[in-house]
Design a protein around this motif. Structure first.
Motif, PDB file in Angstrom:
ATOM      1  N   LEU A 188       0.873  -1.227  -0.032  1.00  0.00           N
ATOM      2  CA  LEU A 188       0.033   0.056  -0.096  1.00  0.00           C
ATOM      3  C   LEU A 188       1.011   1.188   0.034  1.00  0.00           C
ATOM      4  O   LEU A 188       1.750   1.415   1.053  1.00  0.00           O
ATOM      5  CB  LEU A 188      -0.870   0.154   1.358  1.00  0.00           C
TER       6      LEU A 188
ATOM      7  N   SER B 188      -0.599   6.636   1.094  1.00  0.00           N
ATOM      8  CA  SER B 188      -1.691   6.828   1.888  1.00  0.00           C
ATOM      9  C   SER B 188      -1.620   8.049   2.174  1.00  0.00           C
ATOM     10  O   SER B 188      -0.969   8.726   2.734  1.00  0.00           O
ATOM     11  CB  SER B 188      -1.648   5.798   2.906  1.00  0.00           C
TER      12      SER B 188
ATOM     13  N   MET C  41      -7.291   0.258   4.846  1.00  0.00           N
ATOM     14  CA  MET C  41      -6.855  -0.850   5.734  1.00  0.00           C
ATOM     15  C   MET C  41      -7.896  -1.487   6.271  1.00  0.00           C
ATOM     16  O   MET C  41      -7.567  -2.720   6.439  1.00  0.00           O
ATOM     17  CB  MET C  41      -5.974   0.044   6.719  1.00  0.00           C
TER      18      MET C  41
ATOM     19  N   THR D  96      -0.469  -7.410   4.246  1.00  0.00           N
ATOM     20  CA  THR D  96      -0.317  -6.026   3.651  1.00  0.00           C
ATOM     21  C   THR D  96       0.841  -5.422   4.297  1.00  0.00           C
ATOM     22  O   THR D  96       1.059  -5.609   5.600  1.00  0.00           O
ATOM     23  CB  THR D  96      -1.471  -5.094   3.792  1.00  0.00           C
TER      24      THR D  96
ATOM     25  N   LEU E  16       2.893  -1.447   4.482  1.00  0.00           N
ATOM     26  CA  LEU E  16       2.807  -0.098   3.962  1.00  0.00           C
ATOM     27  C   LEU E  16       4.185   0.531   3.409  1.00  0.00           C
ATOM     28  O   LEU E  16       5.235   0.236   4.032  1.00  0.00           O
ATOM     29  CB  LEU E  16       2.171   0.859   5.036  1.00  0.00           C
TER      30      LEU E  16
ATOM     31  N   PRO F  96       2.393   5.111   8.862  1.00  0.00           N
ATOM     32  CA  PRO F  96       0.790   5.544   8.588  1.00  0.00           C
ATOM     33  C   PRO F  96       0.671   6.696   9.666  1.00  0.00           C
ATOM     34  O   PRO F  96       1.252   6.603  10.758  1.00  0.00           O
ATOM     35  CB  PRO F  96       0.192   4.365   8.956  1.00  0.00           C
TER      36      PRO F  96
ATOM     37  N   TYR G  49       5.314  -1.282   8.068  1.00  0.00           N
ATOM     38  CA  TYR G  49       5.868  -0.265   7.255  1.00  0.00           C
ATOM     39  C   TYR G  49       7.057  -0.329   6.921  1.00  0.00           C
ATOM     40  O   TYR G  49       8.056  -0.809   7.786  1.00  0.00           O
ATOM     41  CB  TYR G  49       4.999   0.782   7.565  1.00  0.00           C
TER      42      TYR G  49
END
Length: 338
Positions: free
Chosen positions: A133, A136, A143, A153, A155, A159, A167
């Motif tokens: 992802l 964002s 999410m 997932t 990132l 985030p 992430y």
């Protein structure tokens, strides 16, 4: 006799549990997946809410092809922005280099606005083994959809809203600090910045690195916002000059915006770096072809993409998180603009 759809609609949801427990849906998700990053007290509140509401997790176990499959890179930007900003191509090139040798293909999905999020989630559910992802903005509504689908997932970047997905980020704060220190060491005293979108953590971290470092010296920072595009950098630079005609340095939160800032400075008759020093961020190819060549903060974009891919492969392979999220270093690259 009630219809099946009515019965499903009456069932308590993840959001109902979060509301009852007084926590976020991300925290409820972490409790359900057994994450160690939930305190005992919070875990007890969530479990109590689950029991009181009779919540039953409805997502099916995620399955994947052991010999390889596909990973979707969902970029929450317009296709125009995706194809005009080299950051995305560099990131996905790095991810692809890590995925293809082990039998995974990388698919790309651009999601322009919230109306397209549900369609993106349906695409993922129909046969994607994992998701990267990217870009964002704010608390990303994708999410909860991805969590409900059960898809692994990872990132790109920290985030703004905390949740359980790992992430991979770069040291945006430290990179901005390095840029400011370089400008101050060169004798610059009237510094401005062109920041990125305020609903992105990378933008916030770069702006905070600039303002806090400058404030520690007693100098007053001045800032304008852009959207990471060349045109927004040009407009923001014009506004900065209007506010501070005596500006002698500017830190810009992306190389594309910095290229736009150079245009505005040239139009205003300001020489770079003689009158105004300019430092960008990214070290995209454009930085070497501006006039003059752009000093910038290099972030390892290809490595970031490859690291994200390795993390999602770990999630696909064994269903466990690959450890804590990763922060990659940044480096100041000195060229002729500062």
């Amino acid at each position: 006799m009630p219809l099946l759809a009515d019965a499903v609609a009456d069932r308590p949801t993840l959001a109902d549990v979060a509301l009852r427990a007084g926590v976020s849906t991300a925290t409820v998700s972490r409790v359900l997946t057994g994450s160690a990053r939930v305190s005992e007290g919070t875990n007890r509140l969530v479990q109590q809410a689950i029991s009181e509401l009779g919540y039953v997790r409805r997502r099916a176990p995620w399955t994947h092809r052991p010999t390889g499959g596909s990973v979707a890179a969902i970029v929450t930007e317009s296709s125009e922005r995706f194809f005009s900003d080299p950051f995305f191509a560099r990131l996905l090139h790095g991810a692809s280099r890590a995925l293809v040798p082990v039998g995974y293909q990388l698919a790309f999905v651009a999601v322009r606005d919230r109306s397209e999020y549900a369609a993106a989630a349906r695409f993922v559910r129909r046969g994607v083994d994992g998701v990267l992802l990217v870009s964002s903005h704010g608390p990303d509504p994708l999410m909860p959809l991805l969590d409900t689908a059960g898809v692994p997932t990872v990132l790109c970047g920290r985030p703004l809203a905390e949740h359980g997905a790992p992430y991979v980020d770069t040291d945006n704060y430290g990179g901005a600090q390095a840029a400011v220190h370089h400008l101050l060491a060169a004798g610059r005293q009237r510094l401005g910045t062109i920041a990125g979108p305020s609903d992105m953590a990378a933008s916030q971290d770069r702006l905070r690195g600039f303002t806090e470092t400058l404030a520690a010296t007693g100098l007053e920072p001045v800032a304008e916002l852009g959207d990471f595009s060349l045109e927004s950098g040009e407009r923001a630079m014009t506004r900065l000059l209007r506010r501070r005609p005596d500006l002698d340095a500017v830190f810009v939160a992306s190389d594309l915006m910095a290229a736009g800032a150079l245009r505005a400075l040239r139009r205003a008759g300001r020489r770079v770096p003689d009158d105004v020093a300019v430092i960008g961020f990214d070290d995209d190819p454009v930085a070497q072809h501006t006039h003059p060549p752009l000093s910038t903060v290099r972030q390892p974009v290809e490595e970031q993409g490859a690291t994200m891919a390795r993390h999602v492969l770990a999630l696909i392979g064994n269903g466990t998180e690959p450890g804590r999220s990763t922060l990659l270093p940044t480096t100041l690259v000195r060229r002729e603009s500062a």
